[in-house]
Design a protein around this motif. Structure first.
Motif, PDB file in Angstrom:
ATOM      1  N   SER A   7       0.522  -1.459   0.427  1.00  0.00           N
ATOM      2  CA  SER A   7       0.037   0.060   0.092  1.00  0.00           C
ATOM      3  C   SER A   7       0.643   1.261   0.065  1.00  0.00           C
ATOM      4  CB  SER A   7      -1.041  -0.080   1.196  1.00  0.00           C
ATOM      5  OG  SER A   7      -1.982  -1.057   1.245  1.00  0.00           O
ATOM      6  N   TYR A   8       0.565   2.498  -1.090  1.00  0.00           N
ATOM      7  CA  TYR A   8       1.877   3.332  -1.577  1.00  0.00           C
ATOM      8  C   TYR A   8       0.916   4.464  -0.673  1.00  0.00           C
ATOM      9  CZ  TYR A   8       5.459   0.254  -3.609  1.00  0.00           C
ATOM     10  OH  TYR A   8       6.611  -0.342  -3.716  1.00  0.00           O
ATOM     11  N   SER A   9      -0.278   4.867  -1.287  1.00  0.00           N
ATOM     12  CA  SER A   9      -0.951   5.498  -0.941  1.00  0.00           C
ATOM     13  C   SER A   9      -2.716   4.639  -0.899  1.00  0.00           C
ATOM     14  CB  SER A   9      -1.514   6.366  -1.655  1.00  0.00           C
ATOM     15  OG  SER A   9      -1.379   6.058  -2.511  1.00  0.00           O
ATOM     16  N   ASN A  10      -4.242   5.671  -0.871  1.00  0.00           N
ATOM     17  CA  ASN A  10      -5.271   5.163  -1.179  1.00  0.00           C
ATOM     18  C   ASN A  10      -5.778   5.220  -2.521  1.00  0.00           C
ATOM     19  OD1 ASN A  10      -6.344   5.098   1.657  1.00  0.00           O
ATOM     20  ND2 ASN A  10      -6.265   7.057   2.220  1.00  0.00           N
ATOM     21  N   ALA A  49      -2.950   0.578  -3.313  1.00  0.00           N
ATOM     22  CA  ALA A  49      -3.298   0.283  -2.123  1.00  0.00           C
ATOM     23  C   ALA A  49      -3.858  -0.916  -2.223  1.00  0.00           C
ATOM     24  CB  ALA A  49      -5.207   1.232  -1.876  1.00  0.00           C
ATOM     25  N   GLY A  50      -3.157  -1.669  -1.759  1.00  0.00           N
ATOM     26  CA  GLY A  50      -3.065  -2.845  -1.619  1.00  0.00           C
ATOM     27  C   GLY A  50      -3.663  -4.133  -2.137  1.00  0.00           C
ATOM     28  N   ILE A  65      -2.976  12.622  -2.673  1.00  0.00           N
ATOM     29  CA  ILE A  65      -3.974  13.535  -3.941  1.00  0.00           C
ATOM     30  C   ILE A  65      -3.021  12.466  -4.547  1.00  0.00           C
ATOM     31  CG2 ILE A  65      -3.267  15.097  -5.394  1.00  0.00           C
ATOM     32  CD1 ILE A  65      -2.932  17.219  -3.377  1.00  0.00           C
ATOM     33  N   GLY A  66      -4.496  12.443  -5.995  1.00  0.00           N
ATOM     34  CA  GLY A  66      -4.008  11.423  -6.634  1.00  0.00           C
ATOM     35  C   GLY A  66      -4.573  11.244  -7.583  1.00  0.00           C
ATOM     36  N   VAL A  67      -4.056  11.494  -9.091  1.00  0.00           N
ATOM     37  CA  VAL A  67      -3.750  11.611 -10.437  1.00  0.00           C
ATOM     38  C   VAL A  67      -4.568  10.358 -11.479  1.00  0.00           C
ATOM     39  CG1 VAL A  67      -4.438  12.825 -12.521  1.00  0.00           C
ATOM     40  CG2 VAL A  67      -4.059  14.096 -10.091  1.00  0.00           C
ATOM     41  N   GLY A 127      -4.637  -0.399  -9.310  1.00  0.00           N
ATOM     42  CA  GLY A 127      -3.864  -0.833  -8.354  1.00  0.00           C
ATOM     43  C   GLY A 127      -4.459  -0.747  -7.134  1.00  0.00           C
ATOM     44  N   ALA A 128      -5.321  -0.397  -7.208  1.00  0.00           N
ATOM     45  CA  ALA A 128      -6.954  -0.815  -5.638  1.00  0.00           C
ATOM     46  C   ALA A 128      -8.055  -1.951  -6.802  1.00  0.00           C
ATOM     47  CB  ALA A 128      -7.433   0.973  -5.621  1.00  0.00           C
ATOM     48  N   TYR A 129      -8.410  -2.243  -5.804  1.00  0.00           N
ATOM     49  CA  TYR A 129      -9.570  -3.000  -5.703  1.00  0.00           C
ATOM     50  C   TYR A 129     -11.272  -2.343  -5.563  1.00  0.00           C
ATOM     51  CZ  TYR A 129      -7.258  -7.328  -4.293  1.00  0.00           C
ATOM     52  OH  TYR A 129      -6.118  -8.159  -3.992  1.00  0.00           O
ATOM     53  N   PHE A 130     -11.545  -0.999  -4.624  1.00  0.00           N
ATOM     54  CA  PHE A 130     -12.620  -0.166  -5.783  1.00  0.00           C
ATOM     55  C   PHE A 130     -12.307   1.219  -4.722  1.00  0.00           C
ATOM     56  CE2 PHE A 130     -16.830   0.931  -2.982  1.00  0.00           C
ATOM     57  CZ  PHE A 130     -17.846   0.868  -4.483  1.00  0.00           C
TER      58      PHE A 130
END
Length: 552
Positions: free
Chosen positions: A110-113, A117-118, A228-230, A297-300
């Protein structure tokens, strides 16, 4: 004839901090784990047969440790399946030495939300944290290629998918309390990994995300965290290139994202400012996720949301009285693509009082409202305007000494849902009242516990009120190597103020300790349900269970 089902070797190593510097103190090989045998019977004296008359299960969970690296297995046998299945393996390890850590096999980082993210991957990664420098990177497979099994029912088989690969890099500076990290992730579908089924119409996708994560602490009482994410998500990499005027610098975007006509650029941010002291704290949190935000990189993601939340808390009288609450406003239509905007007001208040060891009380109130900004422009059947409220009061009393103790727990709650839509209110509007009483007497010397209780539930509905009243009794007695308990419940049901049937269930549980590593469990249960309106709901069932467990 039913065949054997074996789920063999669910193998996953959850090692996160195996320090290679301590190998000298580790044993070369150790084996531990457990073995469980279970046997169940089911008898239906009245009503429809719901379970098999007899069932059994054998399971084992051995753990092999090699120089401190744990490798757990799972082995299960029962009579439920029609075929042999397995093995299914997931192996991963994360050995570390001083400020370096290596990730191999099946891992999740996990780097960020809003970036990595896991998400589980199969590959390799590394963490380097010498002093204030923070570096992490990974490369691997996020998803295996698979084809839909057309021999099965369409709804029960998984859709086809491409093999999905990706990598991520995180570079930062700081400590666990004060840091700033820059994150770059990229993932893509390998188009040639499967032969695309024409009927499904799936397309290979690609995704690039950028992220900034930081946390700063001031004066040991104020902390500020930001995430923050883009994301540029291309749902079809074979689509035509995006042309024409772009709101941002097109050359910058072309270098950053794969710009196709199927590309969606989304943004997300979460920032929290918190002040905390011995007697009070206050947190202000802001969250914004655009409609089109996605990350491989994230599930949902619960996207298309904008929220601001205030959460104060206070402590009085040396911690005997604690008051906390929150109030927030949540809205959708972040990208202004909808005709209306829905707003939710979120509020809650919690009070905990403990003036002495003999008396305490908890109170909770919450209020959630949902409405649209232009209800007059919406037809009646689609209007959304609701208010949900709930109030819970739970006092408790305790007295006694070290040998015999007593306690009384009371709980009352009231829930209300008000719907201002004239069409849907007949189904969605309701009021609920809940009351419960429980007395507990525990004799430590005799190892004997008795606990009678009562419950009352009433639902006020537009099509008819429902009501349930019940009593319960729990008794337990423990001996040196044998413990057992008896639980009995009776509930009387009502519909439109008329008796509508009742439910009675009783369950006995026993446990015999054969040795420090072995034990035998036994249980028997009776469930009787009587419905005066629907005879099909009448049933009488008896369950028995015997189990043996061994720890080694």
């Amino acid at each position: 004839m039913k065949k054997l089902f074996i789920l063999l070797c669910f193998w996953q190593i959850p090692l996160l901090a195996q320090d290679l510097g301590g190998l000298k103190g580790q044993k070369p090989v150790t084996v531990s784990g457990g073995l469980n045998l279970g046997f169940n019977t089911y008898s239906n004296l009245e009503g429809r047969q719901r379970l098999d008359p007899f069932s059994w299960t054998i399971s084992a969970s051995p753990v092999i440790s090699f120089y401190g690296i744990q490798m757990p297995f799972f082995f299960l046998i029962n009579q439920q399946s029609q075929s042999f299945s397995g093995p299914f393996q997931q192996f991963g390890m994360s050995p570390s030495y001083k400020w370096a850590r290596l990730h191999l096999g099946y891992r999740n980082l996990s780097y960020s939300n809003y970036t990595l993210a896991g998400r589980m991957f199969f590959g390799a990664g590394i963490d380097l944290n010498p002093g204030k420098f923070r570096f992490s990177a990974m490369y691997g497979r996020f998803q295996q290629a698979s084809l839909r099994d057309t021999t099965r029912n369409t709804f029960s088989s998984l859709p086809s998918s491409f093999r999905r690969m990706g990598y991520a890099v995180k570079v930062g500076v700081g400590s666990s309390q004060n840091f700033i990290d820059l994150i770059y992730t990229k993932a893509w579908d390998e188009e040639n990994s499967i032969k695309i089924p024409i009927a499904e119409g799936i397309t290979p996708a690609e995704n690039t995300t950028l992220g900034i994560v930081s946390q700063l602490t001031f004066f040991k009482k104020i902390s500020w965290s930001t995430d923050i994410g883009v994301s540029g998500y291309t749902s079809d990499i074979n689509a035509k290139d995006l042309t024409g005027t772009i709101s941002l610098d097109s050359e910058f975007l072309k270098k950053l994202f794969l710009l196709k006509r199927s590309t969606q650029v989304g943004y997300a941010a979460n920032s929290s400012l918190r002040f905390s002291s011995r007697f009070a704290s206050l947190q202000v949190q802001y969250r914004l996720i655009s409609t089109d935000y996605k990350s491989m990189g994230a599930y949902f993601f619960n996207n298309d949301v904008q929220e601001i939340l205030f959460s104060p808390s206070f402590s009085f009288w040396q911690g005997r009285v604690n008051l906390s609450g929150s109030y927030g406003i949540q809205q959708d239509n972040v990208s202004k693509t909808k005709a209306t905007q829905t707003t939710r007001n979120i509020g809650s208040l919690n009070l905990s009082v403990q003036p002495s060891a003999k008396f305490g009380m908890m109170m909770t109130y919450s209020n959630y409202g949902t409405f649209q900004n232009n209800p007059d422009r919406i037809i009646d059947t689609l209007k959304i305007q609701q208010v949900n409220q709930s109030l819970v009061v739970a006092p408790r009393f305790a007295w006694g000494d070290r040998v015999v103790s007593h306690s009384i727990n009371l709980m009352s709650s009231y829930q209300n849902s008000t719907d201002y839509n004239t069409v849907s209110k007949q189904l969605l509007e309701f009021n609920n009242l809940f009351l419960s009483f429980n007395y507990l007497r525990n004799n430590m010397k005799q190892k004997f516990t008795i606990s009678p209780g009562g419950i009352f539930i009433k639902n006020f509905l537009s099509y008819g009120n429902t009501q349930s009243m019940g009593v319960s009794l729990n008794i337990s007695k423990n001996l040196k190597s044998f413990s057992n308990s008896l639980n009995v419940n009776y509930n009387q049901n009502y519909y439109k103020e008329n008796a509508n049937g009742y439910t009675f269930n009783a369950r006995w549980n026993g446990r015999i300790r054969l040795s420090s590593k072995q034990q035998l469990s036994l249980s028997a249960a009776l469930l009787y349900n009587k419905d005066l309106k629907f005879e099909a709901r009448n049933f009488t069932e008896v369950y028995t269970q015997a189990g043996y467990s061994l720890n080694f």
